[in-house]
Design a protein around this motif. Structure first.
Motif, short mmCIF file in Angstrom:
data_model
loop_
_atom_site.label_atom_id
_atom_site.label_comp_id
_atom_site.label_asym_id
_atom_site.label_seq_id
_atom_site.Cartn_x
_atom_site.Cartn_y
_atom_site.Cartn_z
N VAL A 16 1.76 -3.64 10.73
CA VAL A 16 1.96 -2.81 9.43
C VAL A 16 3.40 -3.33 9.07
O VAL A 16 3.96 -3.51 7.76
CB VAL A 16 1.62 -1.56 9.41
N ILE A 20 4.59 -5.19 5.69
CA ILE A 20 5.49 -4.39 4.73
C ILE A 20 6.76 -5.23 4.29
O ILE A 20 6.96 -5.43 3.24
CB ILE A 20 5.99 -2.94 5.07
N ALA A 28 -1.82 -4.45 4.28
CA ALA A 28 -1.45 -3.09 5.22
C ALA A 28 -2.31 -2.22 4.97
O ALA A 28 -2.50 -1.30 5.81
CB ALA A 28 0.11 -3.03 4.49
N SER A 29 -2.80 -1.96 3.63
CA SER A 29 -3.59 -0.88 3.28
C SER A 29 -4.99 -1.09 4.05
O SER A 29 -5.66 -0.39 4.49
CB SER A 29 -4.09 -1.10 1.87
N LEU A 32 -5.09 -0.10 7.56
CA LEU A 32 -5.06 1.65 7.71
C LEU A 32 -6.35 2.02 7.63
O LEU A 32 -6.36 3.06 7.87
CB LEU A 32 -4.01 1.93 6.61
N ASP A 51 9.50 2.81 5.95
CA ASP A 51 7.86 2.13 6.15
C ASP A 51 6.84 3.29 5.91
O ASP A 51 5.81 3.11 5.71
CB ASP A 51 7.99 1.26 7.51
N VAL A 55 3.56 3.38 3.64
CA VAL A 55 2.25 3.60 4.29
C VAL A 55 1.54 5.04 3.86
O VAL A 55 0.41 4.72 3.39
CB VAL A 55 2.49 3.93 5.84
#
Length: 452
Positions: A16, A20, A28-29, A32, A51, A55
């Motif tokens: 991540v 970023i 990145a999404s 998650l 960061d 997130v």
């Protein structure tokens, strides 16, 4: 979490951070999405504040609130300061009053008033009622949103109250029973309500209630709650009127924070109140430097003692070889005693009034340990060097262990008696004090035995 899960979260955190840095927020999404709430909490604890804020913005609204509520107050504070005002206002409004106070205690003084102004009048009033208590009082950690019932009410009436208050109440599993003056006369459990018929009177179902005064110490009340195995403990004011309730999860949270603070201060640092990996370097430095300076000043006592007995060391240089052993043994013995007594104080097993009993026990424990170690030191030092040297080491170990255990045992009691955190008086200060005392004992015995 298991070591395997922690390794996985660590790998996700690295991924991540890289995404970023590249600006690839879509990937990145996606990274998650498979994570559950505890895993997301652990992930945020491993990221920098900047960061972590990115997130958090990538999470769906419902997941974001769950994650935020599961974070420590310190991490919440960092996140609040990194988010935009609109996001902060929404989050703050959706929190329970007691959770807001936990967060306010961590926020800069300039931020809290602005957040409070953004609340509705009802939420502001509830939060203010909790903020009105002193920092260490249980009133500052209770929830003011409580569903109550009355002895003359029926089960049916009470269940309707429960259903109406589901969206706001902190707990529904234990309900305080109050009289017309809002004084607690008992409690009734949801289990008993579900097992009874709608026409049964609450007076026939309720049991005696344990209560705590809102001004009592938070740690003491929290430990009482867990020791009694209560799901919720009614909190009353000075006039015995119900003002809130402490739930078992909040009690556990209080104890976890107190134990973390004690562990940190026994090691000579200030508690971080947030994840280690997400804590800025400057904050880590600030948490340690004051204690190091205090201990450095205290260590000058040891230097002064060595300077005073410089002539003794010059006549018998072999004595210098045993200085690390003796002061190390003394410090460890004192720390063991202090840790044991501090824990007993926290559990309510002893009070400052028990100082004579504690001192008596620690003298005997220290003497016993000293004799065992002294005999061993006498034999080894006597065989390797000289039996006179062995006698000095043996007698010193006996005396140092006795003195160190005694000091370590009574310092936490003295701290509690003067309303100071016992952990502050523990390991670092005891080590410094025992080092100097141990050296004085050592050289006095050496001068007497060796005639120097």
């Amino acid at each position: 979490m298991t070591p395997t899960q922690l390794e996985h979260i660590s790998d996700v955190a690295d991924t991540v951070e890289q995404l970023i840095a590249r600006g690839d927020l879509a990937e990145a999404s996606a990274a998650l999405t498979p994570l559950n709430i505890p895993e997301l909490v652990e992930l945020l604890g491993r990221l920098s504040i900047a960061d972590g804020a990115v997130v958090y913005r990538l999470l769906a609204k419902t997941r974001a609130l769950e994650v935020f509520e599961a974070l420590t107050p310190g991490t919440q504070s960092d996140l609040i300061q990194a988010l935009q005002d609109s996001e902060v206002t929404r989050l703050f409004a959706e929190m329970d009053p007691d959770d807001r106070v936990w967060l306010i205690d961590e926020l800069p003084a300039s931020v809290a008033p602005r957040l409070l102004r953004g609340l509705s009048s009802r939420e502001r009033e509830l939060t203010a009622s909790v903020l009105g208590y002193r920092d260490n009082a249980i009133g500052r950690r209770m929830s003011p949103e409580v569903i109550i019932t009355h002895p003359q009410s029926t089960v049916g009436d009470t269940m309707r109250r429960v259903r109406a208050g589901l969206d706001h109440a902190e707990t529904i599993y234990t309900l305080p029973v109050t009289d017309a003056g809002r004084r607690v006369v008992g409690v009734v459990s949801l289990r008993d309500l579900l097992a009874a018929s709608d026409d049964d009177a609450i007076a026939d179902l309720m049991s005696d209630a344990h209560v705590a005064n809102a001004d009592e110490d938070a740690e003491t009340v929290a430990r009482r709650t867990t020791d009694l195995g209560l799901l919720a403990l009614p909190i009353v004011d000075s006039e015995e009127r119900l003002v809130g309730v402490l739930t078992i999860d909040d009690a556990a949270r209080i104890l976890k924070q107190e134990e973390s603070e004690d562990a940190a201060r026994q090691g000579g640092v200030e508690p971080l109140r947030r994840s280690y990996l997400s804590t800025p370097i400057r904050r880590l430095v600030r948490s340690r430097v004051v204690w190091l300076l205090v201990l450095a000043v205290g260590a000058t006592l040891t230097v002064q003692v060595l300077d005073t007995f410089e002539a003794t060391l010059a006549q018998m240089t072999v004595l210098a070889l045993f200085v690390p052993l003796l002061i190390g043994t003394g410090g460890n013995t004192g720390n063991q005693a202090a840790t044991t007594v501090t824990r007993s104080l926290a559990l309510g097993e002893i009070t400052p009034r028990d100082v004579r009993k504690v001192l008596s026990r620690e003298i005997r424990v220290g003497l016993s340990l000293g004799l065992l170690l002294g005999l061993l030191g006498f034999g080894i030092a006597g065989l390797v060097y000289d039996w006179h040297i062995g006698l000095v080491i043996g007698l010193t170990l006996t005396a140092v262990c006795t003195v160190a255990a005694s000091i370590g045992g009574i310092m936490p009691l003295a701290a509690r008696a003067i309303k100071v955190d016992p952990a502050v008086f523990s390991n670092p200060f005891i080590t410094t004090f025992v080092d100097a005392t141990g050296l004085i004992i050592y050289f006095l015995i050496a001068k007497a035995v060796l005639g120097i």
